[in-house]
Design an enzyme around this catalytic site. Sequence first.
Site, PDB file in Angstrom:
ATOM      1  N   CYS A  81       0.721  -1.089   0.039  1.00  0.00           N
ATOM      2  CA  CYS A  81       0.093  -0.080   0.090  1.00  0.00           C
ATOM      3  C   CYS A  81       0.887   1.230  -0.094  1.00  0.00           C
ATOM      4  CB  CYS A  81      -0.857   0.086   1.362  1.00  0.00           C
ATOM      5  SG  CYS A  81      -2.052   1.442   1.304  1.00  0.00           S
ATOM      6  N   ARG A  95       2.873   4.846   6.270  1.00  0.00           N
ATOM      7  CA  ARG A  95       3.513   4.161   7.452  1.00  0.00           C
ATOM      8  C   ARG A  95       3.955   2.641   7.189  1.00  0.00           C
ATOM      9  NH1 ARG A  95      -2.240   5.079  10.197  1.00  0.00           N
ATOM     10  NH2 ARG A  95      -2.744   4.485   8.074  1.00  0.00           N
ATOM     11  N   ASP A 105       0.363   3.773   1.879  1.00  0.00           N
ATOM     12  CA  ASP A 105       0.409   4.334   2.902  1.00  0.00           C
ATOM     13  C   ASP A 105       1.853   4.508   3.564  1.00  0.00           C
ATOM     14  OD1 ASP A 105       0.052   4.474   5.953  1.00  0.00           O
ATOM     15  OD2 ASP A 105      -1.911   3.817   5.627  1.00  0.00           O
ATOM     16  N   HIS A 129      -2.140  -4.049   4.876  1.00  0.00           N
ATOM     17  CA  HIS A 129      -1.986  -3.638   6.270  1.00  0.00           C
ATOM     18  C   HIS A 129      -3.435  -3.358   6.792  1.00  0.00           C
ATOM     19  CE1 HIS A 129      -2.915   0.680   5.777  1.00  0.00           C
ATOM     20  NE2 HIS A 129      -2.440   0.375   4.564  1.00  0.00           N
ATOM     21  N   CYS A 151      -6.406  -0.253   6.555  1.00  0.00           N
ATOM     22  CA  CYS A 151      -5.956   0.353   5.402  1.00  0.00           C
ATOM     23  C   CYS A 151      -7.253   1.209   5.079  1.00  0.00           C
ATOM     24  CB  CYS A 151      -5.942  -0.663   4.321  1.00  0.00           C
ATOM     25  SG  CYS A 151      -5.432  -0.017   2.782  1.00  0.00           S
TER      26      CYS A 151
HETATM   27 CO    CO Z   1      -3.376   1.227   3.148  1.00  0.00          CO
END
Ligand code: CO
Length: 203
Positions: free
Chosen positions: A42, A46, A44, A98, A101
Amino acid sequence: MERLTHLLSNNRAWADSINAHDPDFFRKLANQQSPEYLWIGCSDSRVPANQITGLAPGEIFVHRNVANVVAETDFNVLAVIQYAVDVLKIRHIIICGHYGCGGVRAALENFRHGMIDNWLAGIRSLSRTHRAELAALDTDAAVDRLCELNVRSQASHVARTTILEDAWERGQKISIHSWIYRLDTGLITPLAEPVTGPMDNSD
Ligand code: CO
């Protein structure tokens, strides 16, 4: 004008620290990359692939998009997989989702988020397939469960590309791993045994 000088000075400090350790590091890396792993994760912020797997530059080929989607019509991800398999000859493909999400959550929600809803259409369809199981859970648990189902589903999309089918047919050894990362612990959990050959239609 904001010139992001703090990032540039971070970069200089980072390069200096690696050079102090191994003066040939960047010169060797500039000549070739031979990563063993392809990461599909992803976007993302993080979930940075290199950091959470402890891998250095040169060790993992990375593709990230919102909700780690592998759509058979997406030239971007297909080009990445083809290059990684046919040219770089990577040995492992890791699909890492994750929990929590935002993309998966958006796919579960019943209102418009914009263009992203089209990107997430496959996950919306997956949520309809598992509607009964998801409806029995509270919202956060349903999101997390759909995150797991999404990883498994995207891993099977990778396995069913002509790229992987042809590679396995040629005898190339490649495993596809379905992993999920937990933001609040920093830990990865495998969701299934790695796929090491063509999936049959019951998978
Ligand atoms: Co995500």
